[in-house]
Design a protein around this motif. Sequence first.
Motif, PDB file in Angstrom:
ATOM      1  N   ILE A  59     -79.103 -47.422  25.507  1.00 41.19           N
ATOM      2  CA  ILE A  59     -78.196 -47.036  26.832  1.00 41.19           C
ATOM      3  C   ILE A  59     -79.185 -47.706  27.895  1.00 41.19           C
ATOM      4  O   ILE A  59     -80.546 -47.337  27.989  1.00 41.19           O
ATOM      5  CB  ILE A  59     -78.297 -45.534  27.042  1.00 41.19           C
ATOM      6  CG1 ILE A  59     -77.375 -44.999  26.060  1.00 41.19           C
ATOM      7  CG2 ILE A  59     -77.597 -45.357  28.425  1.00 41.19           C
ATOM      8  CD1 ILE A  59     -76.266 -45.200  25.998  1.00 41.19           C
ATOM      9  N   ALA A  89     -78.357 -44.990  36.120  1.00 38.51           N
ATOM     10  CA  ALA A  89     -78.174 -45.067  34.402  1.00 38.51           C
ATOM     11  C   ALA A  89     -76.967 -44.270  34.275  1.00 38.51           C
ATOM     12  O   ALA A  89     -76.850 -43.110  34.835  1.00 38.51           O
ATOM     13  CB  ALA A  89     -79.409 -44.859  33.931  1.00 38.51           C
ATOM     14  N   CYS A  90     -76.318 -44.717  33.362  1.00 32.23           N
ATOM     15  CA  CYS A  90     -75.063 -43.893  33.079  1.00 32.23           C
ATOM     16  C   CYS A  90     -74.204 -43.575  33.979  1.00 32.23           C
ATOM     17  O   CYS A  90     -73.584 -42.623  34.270  1.00 32.23           O
ATOM     18  CB  CYS A  90     -75.168 -42.557  32.273  1.00 32.23           C
ATOM     19  SG  CYS A  90     -76.561 -42.653  30.765  1.00 32.23           S
ATOM     20  N   THR A  91     -73.884 -44.923  34.798  1.00 28.72           N
ATOM     21  CA  THR A  91     -73.118 -44.918  36.168  1.00 28.72           C
ATOM     22  C   THR A  91     -72.085 -45.829  35.998  1.00 28.72           C
ATOM     23  O   THR A  91     -71.234 -45.769  37.148  1.00 28.72           O
ATOM     24  CB  THR A  91     -73.897 -44.896  37.329  1.00 28.72           C
ATOM     25  OG1 THR A  91     -74.877 -46.223  36.877  1.00 28.72           O
ATOM     26  CG2 THR A  91     -74.914 -43.825  37.756  1.00 28.72           C
ATOM     27  N   GLY A  92     -71.630 -46.413  34.837  1.00 24.75           N
ATOM     28  CA  GLY A  92     -70.412 -46.969  34.596  1.00 24.75           C
ATOM     29  C   GLY A  92     -70.384 -48.265  35.420  1.00 24.75           C
ATOM     30  O   GLY A  92     -71.290 -48.801  35.874  1.00 24.75           O
ATOM     31  N   ARG A 124     -83.285 -39.532  38.210  1.00 23.78           N
ATOM     32  CA  ARG A 124     -82.466 -38.824  37.422  1.00 23.78           C
ATOM     33  C   ARG A 124     -81.394 -39.724  37.046  1.00 23.78           C
ATOM     34  O   ARG A 124     -80.789 -40.641  37.828  1.00 23.78           O
ATOM     35  CB  ARG A 124     -81.610 -37.728  38.241  1.00 23.78           C
ATOM     36  CG  ARG A 124     -80.483 -37.219  37.828  1.00 23.78           C
ATOM     37  CD  ARG A 124     -80.874 -35.719  37.285  1.00 23.78           C
ATOM     38  NE  ARG A 124     -80.088 -34.927  36.593  1.00 23.78           N
ATOM     39  CZ  ARG A 124     -80.167 -33.540  36.219  1.00 23.78           C
ATOM     40  NH1 ARG A 124     -81.185 -33.035  36.312  1.00 23.78           N
ATOM     41  NH2 ARG A 124     -79.103 -33.114  35.615  1.00 23.78           N
ATOM     42  N   ILE A 125     -80.971 -39.590  35.767  1.00 21.63           N
ATOM     43  CA  ILE A 125     -79.844 -40.380  35.183  1.00 21.63           C
ATOM     44  C   ILE A 125     -78.345 -39.743  35.104  1.00 21.63           C
ATOM     45  O   ILE A 125     -78.618 -38.435  35.385  1.00 21.63           O
ATOM     46  CB  ILE A 125     -80.146 -40.175  33.692  1.00 21.63           C
ATOM     47  CG1 ILE A 125     -81.471 -41.049  33.085  1.00 21.63           C
ATOM     48  CG2 ILE A 125     -78.806 -40.986  32.519  1.00 21.63           C
ATOM     49  CD1 ILE A 125     -81.859 -40.887  31.626  1.00 21.63           C
ATOM     50  N   GLY A 126     -77.488 -40.439  35.365  1.00 18.54           N
ATOM     51  CA  GLY A 126     -76.288 -39.986  35.508  1.00 18.54           C
ATOM     52  C   GLY A 126     -75.475 -39.585  36.813  1.00 18.54           C
ATOM     53  O   GLY A 126     -74.471 -39.025  36.820  1.00 18.54           O
ATOM     54  N   THR A 237     -84.225 -45.386  29.781  1.00 13.07           N
ATOM     55  CA  THR A 237     -83.242 -46.248  30.127  1.00 13.07           C
ATOM     56  C   THR A 237     -83.665 -47.384  31.033  1.00 13.07           C
ATOM     57  O   THR A 237     -82.664 -48.133  31.303  1.00 13.07           O
ATOM     58  CB  THR A 237     -81.916 -45.542  30.822  1.00 13.07           C
ATOM     59  OG1 THR A 237     -82.417 -44.747  31.875  1.00 13.07           O
ATOM     60  CG2 THR A 237     -81.370 -44.468  29.448  1.00 13.07           C
TER      61      THR A 237
ATOM     62  N   TRP B 327     -77.210 -33.726  30.397  1.00 14.25           N
ATOM     63  CA  TRP B 327     -76.754 -34.982  29.593  1.00 14.25           C
ATOM     64  C   TRP B 327     -77.507 -36.337  29.684  1.00 14.25           C
ATOM     65  O   TRP B 327     -77.359 -37.108  28.744  1.00 14.25           O
ATOM     66  CB  TRP B 327     -75.331 -34.905  29.425  1.00 14.25           C
ATOM     67  CG  TRP B 327     -74.678 -35.409  30.805  1.00 14.25           C
ATOM     68  CD1 TRP B 327     -74.048 -34.530  31.659  1.00 14.25           C
ATOM     69  CD2 TRP B 327     -74.392 -37.019  31.413  1.00 14.25           C
ATOM     70  NE1 TRP B 327     -73.815 -35.292  32.861  1.00 14.25           N
ATOM     71  CE2 TRP B 327     -73.750 -36.664  32.510  1.00 14.25           C
ATOM     72  CE3 TRP B 327     -74.736 -38.009  30.819  1.00 14.25           C
ATOM     73  CZ2 TRP B 327     -73.662 -37.748  33.374  1.00 14.25           C
ATOM     74  CZ3 TRP B 327     -74.574 -39.002  31.649  1.00 14.25           C
ATOM     75  CH2 TRP B 327     -74.066 -39.042  32.873  1.00 14.25           C
ATOM     76  N   ASP B 332     -79.882 -40.691  26.811  1.00 14.26           N
ATOM     77  CA  ASP B 332     -81.206 -41.440  26.620  1.00 14.26           C
ATOM     78  C   ASP B 332     -81.917 -41.498  25.553  1.00 14.26           C
ATOM     79  O   ASP B 332     -82.303 -42.437  24.733  1.00 14.26           O
ATOM     80  CB  ASP B 332     -82.136 -41.070  27.797  1.00 14.26           C
ATOM     81  CG  ASP B 332     -83.425 -42.018  27.747  1.00 14.26           C
ATOM     82  OD1 ASP B 332     -83.638 -42.863  27.877  1.00 14.26           O
ATOM     83  OD2 ASP B 332     -84.581 -40.981  27.271  1.00 14.26           O
ATOM     84  N   GLU B 343     -72.382 -47.364  25.478  1.00  8.69           N
ATOM     85  CA  GLU B 343     -72.075 -46.301  26.398  1.00  8.69           C
ATOM     86  C   GLU B 343     -70.783 -46.084  26.753  1.00  8.69           C
ATOM     87  O   GLU B 343     -70.262 -44.938  26.985  1.00  8.69           O
ATOM     88  CB  GLU B 343     -72.950 -46.793  27.845  1.00  8.69           C
ATOM     89  CG  GLU B 343     -73.199 -45.998  28.798  1.00  8.69           C
ATOM     90  CD  GLU B 343     -73.838 -46.177  30.032  1.00  8.69           C
ATOM     91  OE1 GLU B 343     -74.662 -47.104  29.835  1.00  8.69           O
ATOM     92  OE2 GLU B 343     -73.340 -45.748  31.156  1.00  8.69           O
ATOM     93  N   GLN B 371     -67.632 -41.908  30.909  1.00  6.84           N
ATOM     94  CA  GLN B 371     -67.238 -41.376  32.195  1.00  6.84           C
ATOM     95  C   GLN B 371     -67.808 -40.152  32.380  1.00  6.84           C
ATOM     96  O   GLN B 371     -67.425 -39.088  31.660  1.00  6.84           O
ATOM     97  CB  GLN B 371     -66.008 -41.517  32.810  1.00  6.84           C
ATOM     98  CG  GLN B 371     -65.509 -43.213  32.699  1.00  6.84           C
ATOM     99  CD  GLN B 371     -66.337 -43.977  33.718  1.00  6.84           C
ATOM    100  OE1 GLN B 371     -66.579 -43.450  34.756  1.00  6.84           O
ATOM    101  NE2 GLN B 371     -66.903 -45.092  33.511  1.00  6.84           N
TER     102      GLN B 371
END
Lengths: 420, 420
Positions: A59, A89-92, A124-126, A237, B327, B332, B343, B371
């Motif tokens: 990721i 991160a993890c934000t598409g 922060r992730i996401g 990540t 999450w 991660d 992802e 998502q």
Amino acid sequence: MTSDITITPHSPGIADVPGFHCAGVACDVRCNDDSRLDLALVYSKTPCTAAGVFTTNDIKAAPVVLDQELLAGGGDFHGIVINSGNANACTGTQGMADARAMLEKAEAVCGAPEKSFFVCSTGRIGRVLPMENVLRGIDEAATVLDDSAAQSKAAAEAILTSDTRSKTVTAQFDWEGETITVAGMAKGAGMIEPNMATMLAFIATDAKVSHALLSASLKSANTTSFNAITVDGDMSTNDTVLFLANGESGVEITSQNAELAELFIEAVKAVCKDLALKIAGDGERITKLVQVIVEGAKDVSSAEKVARAIGNSLLVKTSWYGSDPNWGRLLDAAGYARVGIIEEKIDLAYVPGIPMSGAFEGSVPALTQGQPQDDNLSQWKEIVSEKEFTIHLNLNLGSEKFTLYSTDLSEGYVDFNKSE
Amino acid sequence: MTSDITITPHSPGIADVPGFHCAGVACDVRCNDDSRLDLALVYSKTPCTAAGVFTTNDIKAAPVVLDQELLAGGGDFHGIVINSGNANACTGTQGMADARAMLEKAEAVCGAPEKSFFVCSTGRIGRVLPMENVLRGIDEAATVLDDSAAQSKAAAEAILTSDTRSKTVTAQFDWEGETITVAGMAKGAGMIEPNMATMLAFIATDAKVSHALLSASLKSANTTSFNAITVDGDMSTNDTVLFLANGESGVEITSQNAELAELFIEAVKAVCKDLALKIAGDGERITKLVQVIVEGAKDVSSAEKVARAIGNSLLVKTSWYGSDPNWGRLLDAAGYARVGIIEEKIDLAYVPGIPMSGAFEGSVPALTQGQPQDDNLSQWKEIVSEKEFTIHLNLNLGSEKFTLYSTDLSEGYVDFNKSE
């Protein structure tokens, strides 16, 4: 013809390198604190060669994906834009678009060509970046961008997250009347484990270095520095180390000139190691920094596995926190690395401080050929009670070694991380 | 012809199995507490077949080395002698001699033949056993050895170290008018990570089972029970599960009778899973038990690596402790398992409680095809605030799965482990 390398451990950082300009501003990336520095700009008008090492996490944050693309594309580079407070991160697809928008904006305000900037984020992730704030921050950074110590320090502060202090270092050496500078800044301090850590580091030099040689020198330095520290075993990540070389010193590093190349790599290693130890030493709520030397291994990979098993063991780390020289837990961890260690061959000693060379002054044996040396208990306790100490483990199975820098684990770490 | 399996979760334990006698006594193994039960004896006059699974740590405690030898030697077995308070690990040749002396003494007091007992130890690593106390304890145990619930419970208590409560379970089923019993006792509670944990478990049955089939059924049950829990990721030097079958029910389990064999294995699995969850649920100073289900993996090993990365991540565990459904940290950790997760394919949901079957009632999505479903934040928080919950991760890359039972990490764990 060579000269010694001078290290300045708490230097202003990047702007010590001729031709590099910095800025650090506050633009409320966290959306709850508009006074905290959270956006940094690094810029060289002279085009740079570049090298990078990145997280190997499956990721990857959007800026990591983008920087890897840019680096693979080659070409000249001019700078880096960095925000803290949000990892993007993890934000598409939105995250990728935002990362692109950040670097385009940075290129525009600096008047730099397309695809000549890198972008980094940490936090922060996401969560999607508050782009209005970020773009405003880049505009503002452009207005204060200069080669002053003040802005260099502001940049080093703007990249921090849970760090308690900024991390900078400058190395210099002379070559045929010219001074060559390598300087860097970095941030830790949680999710710290190799390959890499939530860890950003930026290094700049005014040496003239090809992409290939710059990359080789960074990778070599990385192995014994950023990839040799662990705080909590969590690989992030976003981990990124970027290295820019603008050549303004006029001195070219080539593999033909071995003496110069060696000196340069030594300076890069010194900068990386200094920053890496600063990251480990500023791990979240740590109270101790521990050097774990594993030698006498069949191969480097075995030595590394044993060192990481020890350096990441919760039971070992909590015993260090309690100043308890519990070598049983240490040996247990070494055993579950499962590289085929043999109890009867093991020498283990506690050494005061973090000696960087082979002389282990004040070393006190805990195990000799697997036999406990319990008479030394009070001496071990004394060593482990200090803020810095070394574990010296010899497997006596071969001639390879690995050195890891680890920390203890405190109640404060748990308290700090139990919510965002 | 089959009947249901009846599970009694807090049974007296081993002595529920006809023909098995137990004893639990206090003999001051710790040399600082002569009132604490710390030595257990398990004995069957009828000879038993036996099976065992052991730690895969390179550093194995003396009793583990000895038990593996005995098991490999085959033959009939009659019992097990166990001490808590001292692991007899990293104790060199003295440790091996002490382990042998323990089992010879146990054989002598029970009038059992040579090499018919197993020996287990658990506790502090690196200290020689106080053999005078231990041998006196075995003598005393022989005088109280019986098939009463009281001594069975005393044995279950005597094997505990940092556990807060004893762990026993009994499973029974009927077959052609006969009742078959499988019962066990176990201890946790630190150094808990698979392959195995500082974890001892003892299971007994009155079914008649060959060594081979007993071993196969134990290994199969072990995979989804003792090897599927983690508290702190530290694999111990002493982990042992032993399984004895004395055949007193007169019912023989053979692979020819598939229906009966299946029922037997189901009972063994139920006993192992119950004990494993009791161990995880009694992890040192934990406040939450978390089921981590990883499905949709290319192979079981990938699913397991992802589950373990999540279940052992300090950042994930501390966020659970803080009832924070973070999450981002979870993803991660899944990413640094480095099994090639994507992802954009990931579905992640929080589920209330620890549902054992496929119906995930009350499941709340956190990520759908990568998502974020941030609108559900308050619902995740509610789930994660409970003492037990489930993480349901679908990688959508294949059809294999792994389920891990993990715990949170509290300040109490650090405080508890900072000294012995």
